[in-house]
Motif scaffolding. Structure first.
Motif, short mmCIF file in Angstrom:
data_model
loop_
_atom_site.label_atom_id
_atom_site.label_comp_id
_atom_site.label_asym_id
_atom_site.label_seq_id
_atom_site.Cartn_x
_atom_site.Cartn_y
_atom_site.Cartn_z
N TYR A 197 -8.76 -3.95 1.02
CA TYR A 197 -7.49 -4.45 0.28
C TYR A 197 -7.61 -5.81 0.15
O TYR A 197 -7.82 -6.48 1.35
CB TYR A 197 -6.46 -3.85 1.04
CG TYR A 197 -4.98 -4.22 0.63
CD1 TYR A 197 -4.56 -3.75 -0.62
CD2 TYR A 197 -4.32 -5.16 1.32
CE1 TYR A 197 -3.20 -4.26 -0.80
CE2 TYR A 197 -3.06 -5.66 0.94
CZ TYR A 197 -2.66 -5.09 -0.37
OH TYR A 197 -1.30 -5.60 -0.74
N THR A 209 -10.64 3.83 8.53
CA THR A 209 -11.91 4.51 7.82
C THR A 209 -12.96 3.48 7.32
O THR A 209 -13.94 3.94 7.23
CB THR A 209 -11.22 5.32 6.54
OG1 THR A 209 -10.08 6.47 7.08
CG2 THR A 209 -12.18 6.16 5.71
N SER A 211 -9.48 -0.74 6.99
CA SER A 211 -8.86 0.33 7.59
C SER A 211 -9.63 1.11 8.56
O SER A 211 -10.85 0.64 8.74
CB SER A 211 -8.35 1.52 6.56
OG SER A 211 -9.74 2.13 6.05
N ASP A 235 2.08 5.35 0.89
CA ASP A 235 1.98 5.82 1.97
C ASP A 235 0.67 6.58 2.49
O ASP A 235 0.18 7.41 1.77
CB ASP A 235 3.29 6.95 2.14
CG ASP A 235 4.52 6.37 2.22
OD1 ASP A 235 4.64 4.98 2.68
OD2 ASP A 235 5.38 6.76 1.69
N LEU A 236 0.13 6.21 3.51
CA LEU A 236 -1.29 6.84 3.80
C LEU A 236 -1.20 7.17 5.35
O LEU A 236 -0.45 6.55 5.93
CB LEU A 236 -2.49 5.51 3.55
CG LEU A 236 -2.57 5.02 2.32
CD1 LEU A 236 -3.43 3.76 2.33
CD2 LEU A 236 -2.95 5.95 1.32
N SER A 237 -2.10 7.84 5.72
CA SER A 237 -2.28 8.38 7.02
C SER A 237 -2.77 6.89 7.78
O SER A 237 -3.44 5.69 7.23
CB SER A 237 -3.66 9.19 7.32
OG SER A 237 -4.89 8.50 7.54
N TYR A 238 -2.67 6.52 9.18
CA TYR A 238 -2.81 5.57 9.78
C TYR A 238 -4.28 5.03 9.58
O TYR A 238 -4.73 4.09 9.62
CB TYR A 238 -2.60 5.80 11.48
CG TYR A 238 -3.68 6.55 12.12
CD1 TYR A 238 -4.52 5.63 12.81
CD2 TYR A 238 -3.46 7.72 12.19
CE1 TYR A 238 -5.57 6.32 13.58
CE2 TYR A 238 -4.35 8.74 13.06
CZ TYR A 238 -5.54 8.10 13.58
OH TYR A 238 -6.49 8.71 14.42
N ASP A 272 -6.20 5.26 7.01
CA ASP A 272 -6.38 4.80 5.73
C ASP A 272 -5.73 3.64 5.32
O ASP A 272 -5.96 2.96 4.44
CB ASP A 272 -6.29 5.59 4.68
CG ASP A 272 -7.24 7.10 4.86
OD1 ASP A 272 -8.37 6.94 5.09
OD2 ASP A 272 -6.77 7.99 4.57
N LYS A 273 -4.75 3.11 6.39
CA LYS A 273 -3.96 1.86 6.01
C LYS A 273 -4.92 0.79 6.45
O LYS A 273 -5.46 0.52 7.28
CB LYS A 273 -2.74 1.81 6.92
CG LYS A 273 -1.71 2.96 6.46
CD LYS A 273 -0.38 2.67 7.13
CE LYS A 273 0.43 3.75 6.77
NZ LYS A 273 1.99 3.34 7.49
N LYS A 274 -4.97 -0.03 5.32
CA LYS A 274 -5.75 -1.46 5.30
C LYS A 274 -5.01 -2.53 5.93
O LYS A 274 -4.32 -3.27 5.25
CB LYS A 274 -6.29 -1.71 3.85
CG LYS A 274 -7.19 -0.53 3.52
CD LYS A 274 -7.94 -0.98 2.21
CE LYS A 274 -8.71 0.36 1.57
NZ LYS A 274 -10.09 0.10 1.94
N GLN A 333 0.64 -1.23 0.13
CA GLN A 333 0.03 0.09 0.08
C GLN A 333 0.80 1.28 -0.02
O GLN A 333 1.87 1.14 0.64
CB GLN A 333 -0.81 0.05 1.20
CG GLN A 333 -1.77 -1.27 1.24
CD GLN A 333 -2.57 -1.24 2.59
OE1 GLN A 333 -3.40 -0.10 2.95
NE2 GLN A 333 -2.60 -2.18 3.42
#
Length: 112
Positions: free
Chosen positions: A42, A54, A52, A5-8, A10-12, A3
């Motif tokens: 994901y 989210t 995530s 780089d996403l905010s925490y 949005d990380k799946k 994945q």
């Protein structure tokens, strides 16, 4: 496939079992919402679903709306409208940033 780089939020990285525990939804309900395109987990190389924070918030919102009698087709329309609005806002931000960069670059060139 990793994945980006996403905010925490949005990380799946959360398994479907944990999502079920956190939301109170059954595995069947979560899979049904995926089938209806209301949520998009994901999938890693072995096909395991990962969610995530989210996604969990979205699932809770979906569950609340379903309890109020809202059909999944209406929820999908609302989610798509929110996504379009978010994309539009991001486009505006990109254009503003590009304009600022262009103005700064032109200003800097004029000083030479």
């Amino acid at each position: 496939m990793s994945q980006p780089d996403l905010s925490y939020k949005d990380k799946k990285v959360i398994s479907i079992g944990t999502v079920s525990e956190l939301t109170g939804l059954t595995l069947r309900q979560i899979r049904y919402y995926e089938e209806r395109k209301l949520i998009a987990p994901y999938r890693n190389e072995s096909g395991t679903r990962k969610y995530s924070f989210t996604d969990i918030e979205t699932l809770m919102d979906i569950a609340d709306k379903r309890e109020d009698g809202v059909q999944t087709t209406e929820i999908l329309k609302e989610l798509r409208l929110k996504e379009k609005k978010r994309e539009s806002e991001m486009d505006v931000k990109k254009k503003m940033l590009q304009g600022q960069l262009n103005a700064q670059f032109k200003q800097g060139r004029g000083r030479s």
